[in-house]
Design a protein around this motif. Sequence first.
Motif, PDB file in Angstrom:
ATOM      1  N   LEU A  15     -14.354  -5.198  -1.183  1.00 51.22           N
ATOM      2  CA  LEU A  15     -13.286  -5.324  -0.125  1.00 51.22           C
ATOM      3  C   LEU A  15     -12.365  -4.102  -0.462  1.00 51.22           C
ATOM      4  O   LEU A  15     -11.987  -3.367   0.401  1.00 51.22           O
ATOM      5  N   GLY A  16     -11.927  -3.781  -1.865  1.00 54.09           N
ATOM      6  CA  GLY A  16     -11.206  -2.693  -2.194  1.00 54.09           C
ATOM      7  C   GLY A  16     -11.713  -1.425  -1.734  1.00 54.09           C
ATOM      8  O   GLY A  16     -11.000  -0.640  -1.205  1.00 54.09           O
ATOM      9  N   ALA A  17     -13.011  -1.372  -1.964  1.00 53.76           N
ATOM     10  CA  ALA A  17     -13.518  -0.247  -1.478  1.00 53.76           C
ATOM     11  C   ALA A  17     -13.526   0.155  -0.107  1.00 53.76           C
ATOM     12  O   ALA A  17     -13.255   1.055   0.556  1.00 53.76           O
ATOM     13  N   LEU A  18     -13.845  -0.747   0.695  1.00 52.69           N
ATOM     14  CA  LEU A  18     -13.794  -0.878   2.279  1.00 52.69           C
ATOM     15  C   LEU A  18     -12.222  -0.498   2.780  1.00 52.69           C
ATOM     16  O   LEU A  18     -12.109   0.542   3.484  1.00 52.69           O
ATOM     17  N   LEU A  19     -11.309  -1.178   1.946  1.00 51.57           N
ATOM     18  CA  LEU A  19      -9.813  -0.773   2.373  1.00 51.57           C
ATOM     19  C   LEU A  19      -9.632   0.712   1.952  1.00 51.57           C
ATOM     20  O   LEU A  19      -8.680   1.368   2.741  1.00 51.57           O
ATOM     21  N   ALA A  20     -10.269   1.131   1.284  1.00 49.32           N
ATOM     22  CA  ALA A  20     -10.057   2.683   0.576  1.00 49.32           C
ATOM     23  C   ALA A  20     -10.647   3.607   1.675  1.00 49.32           C
ATOM     24  O   ALA A  20     -10.113   4.706   1.885  1.00 49.32           O
TER      25      ALA A  20
ATOM     26  N   THR B 286     -11.645 -18.182  -7.821  1.00 49.17           N
ATOM     27  CA  THR B 286     -11.900 -17.086  -6.997  1.00 49.17           C
ATOM     28  C   THR B 286     -11.062 -16.743  -6.202  1.00 49.17           C
ATOM     29  O   THR B 286     -10.702 -15.620  -5.983  1.00 49.17           O
ATOM     30  N   ILE B 287     -10.378 -17.708  -5.463  1.00 46.55           N
ATOM     31  CA  ILE B 287      -9.467 -17.409  -4.531  1.00 46.55           C
ATOM     32  C   ILE B 287      -8.179 -16.624  -5.043  1.00 46.55           C
ATOM     33  O   ILE B 287      -7.846 -15.751  -4.555  1.00 46.55           O
ATOM     34  N   LEU B 288      -7.908 -17.212  -6.136  1.00 44.08           N
ATOM     35  CA  LEU B 288      -6.318 -16.501  -6.740  1.00 44.08           C
ATOM     36  C   LEU B 288      -6.894 -15.279  -7.359  1.00 44.08           C
ATOM     37  O   LEU B 288      -5.955 -14.271  -7.251  1.00 44.08           O
ATOM     38  N   VAL B 289      -8.023 -14.957  -7.784  1.00 41.27           N
ATOM     39  CA  VAL B 289      -8.326 -13.786  -8.561  1.00 41.27           C
ATOM     40  C   VAL B 289      -8.910 -12.462  -7.503  1.00 41.27           C
ATOM     41  O   VAL B 289      -8.421 -11.402  -7.880  1.00 41.27           O
ATOM     42  N   THR B 290      -9.504 -12.797  -6.662  1.00 45.00           N
ATOM     43  CA  THR B 290      -9.957 -11.861  -5.376  1.00 45.00           C
ATOM     44  C   THR B 290      -8.877 -10.874  -5.107  1.00 45.00           C
ATOM     45  O   THR B 290      -9.005  -9.741  -5.075  1.00 45.00           O
ATOM     46  N   PRO B 291      -7.654 -11.561  -4.570  1.00 43.57           N
ATOM     47  CA  PRO B 291      -6.648 -10.483  -4.348  1.00 43.57           C
ATOM     48  C   PRO B 291      -6.312  -9.373  -5.386  1.00 43.57           C
ATOM     49  O   PRO B 291      -6.039  -8.283  -4.968  1.00 43.57           O
ATOM     50  N   ILE B 292      -6.222 -10.012  -6.813  1.00 43.46           N
ATOM     51  CA  ILE B 292      -5.778  -8.976  -7.730  1.00 43.46           C
ATOM     52  C   ILE B 292      -6.823  -8.041  -7.835  1.00 43.46           C
ATOM     53  O   ILE B 292      -6.686  -6.741  -7.982  1.00 43.46           O
ATOM     54  N   ILE B 293      -8.145  -8.452  -7.802  1.00 42.83           N
ATOM     55  CA  ILE B 293      -9.165  -7.339  -8.193  1.00 42.83           C
ATOM     56  C   ILE B 293      -9.304  -6.460  -6.843  1.00 42.83           C
ATOM     57  O   ILE B 293      -9.402  -5.164  -6.902  1.00 42.83           O
ATOM     58  N   ALA B 294      -9.070  -6.881  -5.700  1.00 42.73           N
ATOM     59  CA  ALA B 294      -9.439  -6.098  -4.407  1.00 42.73           C
ATOM     60  C   ALA B 294      -8.174  -5.074  -4.631  1.00 42.73           C
ATOM     61  O   ALA B 294      -8.434  -4.262  -4.115  1.00 42.73           O
TER      62      ALA B 294
ATOM     63  N   PHE C  50      -6.359  -3.916  -6.867  1.00 41.03           N
ATOM     64  CA  PHE C  50      -6.413  -2.780  -7.698  1.00 41.03           C
ATOM     65  C   PHE C  50      -7.653  -1.863  -7.574  1.00 41.03           C
ATOM     66  O   PHE C  50      -7.802  -0.625  -7.589  1.00 41.03           O
ATOM     67  N   SER C  51      -8.750  -2.199  -7.078  1.00 40.01           N
ATOM     68  CA  SER C  51      -9.959  -1.874  -6.837  1.00 40.01           C
ATOM     69  C   SER C  51      -9.414  -0.768  -5.810  1.00 40.01           C
ATOM     70  O   SER C  51      -9.939   0.523  -5.715  1.00 40.01           O
ATOM     71  N   HIS C  52      -8.727  -1.126  -4.774  1.00 39.67           N
ATOM     72  CA  HIS C  52      -8.321  -0.296  -3.526  1.00 39.67           C
ATOM     73  C   HIS C  52      -7.448   0.825  -4.099  1.00 39.67           C
ATOM     74  O   HIS C  52      -7.721   2.087  -3.778  1.00 39.67           O
ATOM     75  N   GLN C  53      -6.545   0.666  -4.919  1.00 40.73           N
ATOM     76  CA  GLN C  53      -5.770   1.580  -5.474  1.00 40.73           C
ATOM     77  C   GLN C  53      -6.801   2.552  -6.415  1.00 40.73           C
ATOM     78  O   GLN C  53      -6.518   3.966  -6.056  1.00 40.73           O
ATOM     79  N   ILE C  54      -7.498   2.157  -7.069  1.00 41.05           N
ATOM     80  CA  ILE C  54      -8.661   3.075  -7.830  1.00 41.05           C
ATOM     81  C   ILE C  54      -9.345   3.851  -6.748  1.00 41.05           C
ATOM     82  O   ILE C  54      -9.537   4.943  -6.812  1.00 41.05           O
ATOM     83  N   PHE C  55      -9.941   3.181  -5.985  1.00 46.91           N
ATOM     84  CA  PHE C  55     -11.080   3.970  -4.850  1.00 46.91           C
ATOM     85  C   PHE C  55     -10.200   4.825  -4.017  1.00 46.91           C
ATOM     86  O   PHE C  55     -10.774   5.734  -3.672  1.00 46.91           O
ATOM     87  N   ALA C  56      -8.861   4.458  -3.714  1.00 45.54           N
ATOM     88  CA  ALA C  56      -8.202   5.376  -2.802  1.00 45.54           C
ATOM     89  C   ALA C  56      -8.144   6.844  -3.421  1.00 45.54           C
ATOM     90  O   ALA C  56      -8.355   7.807  -3.131  1.00 45.54           O
TER      91      ALA C  56
ATOM     92  N   ALA D   4     -12.682   2.164 -14.985  1.00 40.87           N
ATOM     93  CA  ALA D   4     -11.417   1.791 -14.444  1.00 40.87           C
ATOM     94  C   ALA D   4     -11.359   0.270 -13.695  1.00 40.87           C
ATOM     95  O   ALA D   4     -10.492  -0.395 -13.925  1.00 40.87           O
ATOM     96  N   LEU D   5     -12.389   0.007 -13.099  1.00 42.87           N
ATOM     97  CA  LEU D   5     -12.764  -1.174 -12.589  1.00 42.87           C
ATOM     98  C   LEU D   5     -12.677  -2.169 -13.580  1.00 42.87           C
ATOM     99  O   LEU D   5     -12.336  -3.509 -13.498  1.00 42.87           O
ATOM    100  N   ILE D   6     -12.962  -2.104 -14.569  1.00 39.34           N
ATOM    101  CA  ILE D   6     -12.884  -2.871 -15.900  1.00 39.34           C
ATOM    102  C   ILE D   6     -11.536  -3.563 -16.132  1.00 39.34           C
ATOM    103  O   ILE D   6     -11.216  -4.498 -16.398  1.00 39.34           O
ATOM    104  N   THR D   7     -10.511  -2.564 -15.971  1.00 39.60           N
ATOM    105  CA  THR D   7      -9.105  -2.933 -16.125  1.00 39.60           C
ATOM    106  C   THR D   7      -8.866  -3.839 -14.967  1.00 39.60           C
ATOM    107  O   THR D   7      -8.142  -5.085 -15.191  1.00 39.60           O
TER     108      THR D   7
END
Lengths: 220, 220, 257, 251, 251
Positions: B32-37, B93-101, B103-109, B140-143
Amino acid sequence: MLFYSQLLEIVALSLEVSLVAVMLAALIGIPLGALLAIGRFPGRTALIVLVNALMGLPPVVVGLGLYLLLSRSGPLGILQLLYTPTAMIIAQTILVTPIIASFSHQIFADLHREYDEMLRAMRASRWQTILTLIREARHALITAILAGLGRALSEIGAVMIVGGNINHATRVMTTAIALETSKGNLRLAVSLGLILLALSFAINLALHFLRSRLERAAHA
Amino acid sequence: MLFYSQLLEIVALSLEVSLVAVMLAALIGIPLGALLAIGRFPGRTALIVLVNALMGLPPVVVGLGLYLLLSRSGPLGILQLLYTPTAMIIAQTILVTPIIASFSHQIFADLHREYDEMLRAMRASRWQTILTLIREARHALITAILAGLGRALSEIGAVMIVGGNINHATRVMTTAIALETSKGNLRLAVSLGLILLALSFAINLALHFLRSRLERAAHA
Amino acid sequence: GKNEIILQSTTSTQNSGLYEYLLPLLERDTGLRVKVVAVGTGQALKNARNCDGDVVLVHARDAEEKFVADEYGLKRNDVMYNDFILIGPEDDPAGVRGARDITEALQRIAAAKAPFASRGDDSGTHRKELRLWKAAGLDPGAAREGWYRETGSGMGATLNIAAGMGAYALTDRATWISFANKGGLAILHEGDPALFNQYGVIAVNPAHCPGMNIKGAETFITWLLSEKGQKAIASYRLKGQQLFFPNAHSALPGNGG
Amino acid sequence: MPESNVLPLKPKDSQKAGAGFLISVDALGYRRGGRSLLDAVSFELGRDPGITVLLGPNGAGKSLLLRLIGGLIRPDSGTIRFSPDFRGPIGMVFQKPVLLRRSVRANLLHALAIARIPRRERTGILARLLVEADLTHCAESPARALSGGEQQRLAMARALVGDPVLLLLDEPTASLDPAATAAFEALVRKVAGEGARILLVTHDLHQARRIADDVLFLHKGRICEHTPAATFFRAPASGEADAYCKGTLLT
Amino acid sequence: MPESNVLPLKPKDSQKAGAGFLISVDALGYRRGGRSLLDAVSFELGRDPGITVLLGPNGAGKSLLLRLIGGLIRPDSGTIRFSPDFRGPIGMVFQKPVLLRRSVRANLLHALAIARIPRRERTGILARLLVEADLTHCAESPARALSGGEQQRLAMARALVGDPVLLLLDEPTASLDPAATAAFEALVRKVAGEGARILLVTHDLHQARRIADDVLFLHKGRICEHTPAATFFRAPASGEADAYCKGTLLT
Ligand SMILES: Nc1ncnc2c1ncn2[C@@H]1O[C@H](COP(=O)(O)OP(=O)(O)OP(=O)(O)O)[C@@H](O)[C@H]1O
Ligand SMILES: Nc1ncnc2c1ncn2[C@@H]1O[C@H](COP(=O)(O)OP(=O)(O)OP(=O)(O)O)[C@@H](O)[C@H]1O
Ligand SMILES: [Mg+2]
Ligand SMILES: [Mg+2]
């Protein structure tokens, strides 16, 4: 039931506590993250792992630790901070700082790899280096701050214990939601949650536009 | 009081629930983060702000929403998931997904800005692009994953409501801590919190060395 | 189906350790396994209304009766009782110790404007406390008096708060005895008949919740009310004290709830 | 915005085969930050193989033009058309090599995977590319630790993956030593000889003289001339090109 | 590890003034990934101003050597000593310009701030640098959107901040057009004339011939020769240097 004026009071306190806590956490966490990224000192690796691990600090534990400190019979009881917004701010600052520090570290580590030699060739001092990196990372740091804000706004375990959810004094959105839940007013609780979410959305929207502007200025 | 075997049971369930939840959240959040990026579709900006805002989703609200869904009288009551570890996993899962998404978005962007033209020149498909970026960002995704894990392990509001803190069935570290707190066993509660923190530290340590290895392989 | 039920319970019974003592005995006798979900009284009744439990065990008589009247539950049965007590700082700044009855004790607290931690969560204990204030001719909640703190949380959390700031509070005896963080608090008033605390048990109505385990619920209630069950309740002790007094067959006079 | 066709793999404008051009650039315009960076750029590259050298001072817009032709950015006006029978990939070398944070070998394998070269063919191609780019000795080194010239050779090797029929090369020898430059020029001539069309940017006039079939001269975002190499180096038609070659062109 | 002194501002080895060298490099070694990248590198740069050109094929270790002298990386063995009266900053231009994500102007202002130039002097110096690097027209552009040549000119302008007495320039004209190259060479000659010592890497032999006072030739991490430019271009002492100049040196 909750009345409008009471709702406003609760929302205002939530915002005050969480925004101040996130501000403090950013003031500590961002330089800490920068130091972890650029510093070379013994124990650095351990400190990095610790900061990451502290993201998993349970709010209830932070609340309890502070409670034991601030309680009447505790070592800092004399300060009379228990059950005040100040105690809640301290608790949330403790919870949010590792998140902001951890992400700042990640962000700064990447940037530092890029700029390290350039800055050293310029004979930049450690402090000039940190300031340069903060300035370069400012739009990415906003995501870190938003994550911290999300954690603070949604946090309940710590503020419940050190704030006490005292009506007209330390009741915030999350503790009010828990109260309505325990009363069985589930739908009211969910509605309060949605109000909280709308608030969070509004803050994020504002910061998003700020970040886009920063980003555009940086990359064009 | 808590006995050793019971403590083991609780720790094991905590780990199981949170690790599975974080895994699922990573499987959803990273793409999801990748897609947003990298995606360019209408409503993208709104979705980004929403995902960021969802980091502020209060666990109690997620718990309640899920409760209303999974309750026997709720639309999904037939599944009989309430008060099971499965429900707790869904909640986290619902709570954690936004956090991972988020940050992934930021990293991927950031990475996408760097690699976009190269990958388009190679005529990489959208999917090849996402896979390339994930591979480049893996350390970076590990963070991001650690932040999600921290949130999951320390979370209480949601698992308390949908799990019910049932002894020998759905009791996890945080709900056990809350129970001991309400019994006034504050020091036992804090000790449990420290065990949880030690666990979190151990996981972080393991992932830190994994990340260092990835990083060294990438930059040398 | 499975020989297992979900019990929606108040926290006081769980925190006192009663279930950990009782349920293994029950399982040995009947083979029935009980999963306890301990939440606020309001939430427990709401969850049961939503069919997320087979039995409720709470202590808020009027709410229980309404639950039955609304046909969410079958018959309400008295199970056991204990009593409420007024606790507060050892040095008793409001001078509650010598009070004749609970009414006078509360009036002294109000007069001294000594901090009082109220549950403020609409629970059985909270409702009881409100009735006691009313009987004393006071309404500190409405007056938004600074000394009257509505904590909006469970009994344990409220006791922690009372300990943390040195406040008076009303609590049930079971929670108090099992409570570990007594700080500088002590029992300052007890024994007034008005402080009687009755627990009731209700099976969820299978007509309302077709999927529920009515057989298990009946087994549970029958055992609890049986001689064996009642004896077991009476024999549960913590720190040498009996926490709950069975009264399934002899509801005491003055059982006002 | 006028219709523009920047994706060569699916030409929208179907042109008659044998129309004589491989790429036809028509009235291209590109603006950023209030400045007109490319203005009314028109030219054609023929179907016959060969090497076109794109010359022009710093900031003329050469790199932008290559990225426009490669379909990486969209023009604000004008069109780029490809002949309808144009097939196959385009190979690009950017002015600043962009390499993955992996080893040299992994970078090439990645490119082979992206180009969907069958797995069993990859080892052979990889070995050939490493030799061609003279990188065999550092195949396992992290690509970003390579020297500037080695990075540029890696970028060139990667551009050759999939045997492109069009190569867009942005100053590919800027960091190469004389021997590597000579090897590069031989390679480009060979590839052109095998039928590929090459558009190459350079500031090395000696190099241009050595390999150009024709020269495009760009100045301040405008094409000043497009002439055969011989003509150009004998006597450039435009004053700007003349000044450029003499090293006296002021921007 | 032998003692090494890579921070020029605080020389540990106090040498007698007038000892004759500005920088003395002695038996320098640098290894990475199991390869010896620099090996027993020794040479001296004199105190008199002048331009030393560092030549050598791709991967010879030129950029590593510059970074070692600049104090950016630490040698595995050997020493780099600066004359005890060496004062003032070192200016560096990297092979790949590293620019901040800010405008051209902000990049230069940043460098002025880091060098602790007093605030009121900055505007004047900024204007002069922009003119010298011919970047006035794009002072407000984001630095990373500049063309390759413009970025290199910006990096050069930044290196001049603080009037360094030593300039380490890594292929600073690789992306410059002929006119900009000429302007650069004039600038470097002027700076050298004002007393600075310059160590410059290039693959452009014409340029080396034009500006070198002496030539250092590096091959496979070893110094092959260090001779005055006239001697070098007449007849290089080493076979490697000769082959390099002819474009036939194989690595
Ligand atoms: N996004 C942008 N915003 C503002 N100016 C830009 C942008 N992109 C490019 N430019 C400007 O466009 C001009 C042309 O850039 P381009 O990179 O095409 O030049 P070039 O001909 O390749 O020069 P060089 O020989 O130095 O590589 C430059 O002046 C550059 O500063
Ligand atoms: N961290 C590293 N790990 C492995 N190899 C490295 C590392 N850093 C440099 N090298 C290798 O060291 C050699 C010398 O690199 P350097 O950048 O100094 O070459 P150079 O002389 O500047 O070449 P060029 O003319 O291409 O710029 C190269 O072969 C490079 O691949
Ligand atoms: Mg260019
Ligand atoms: Mg180099």
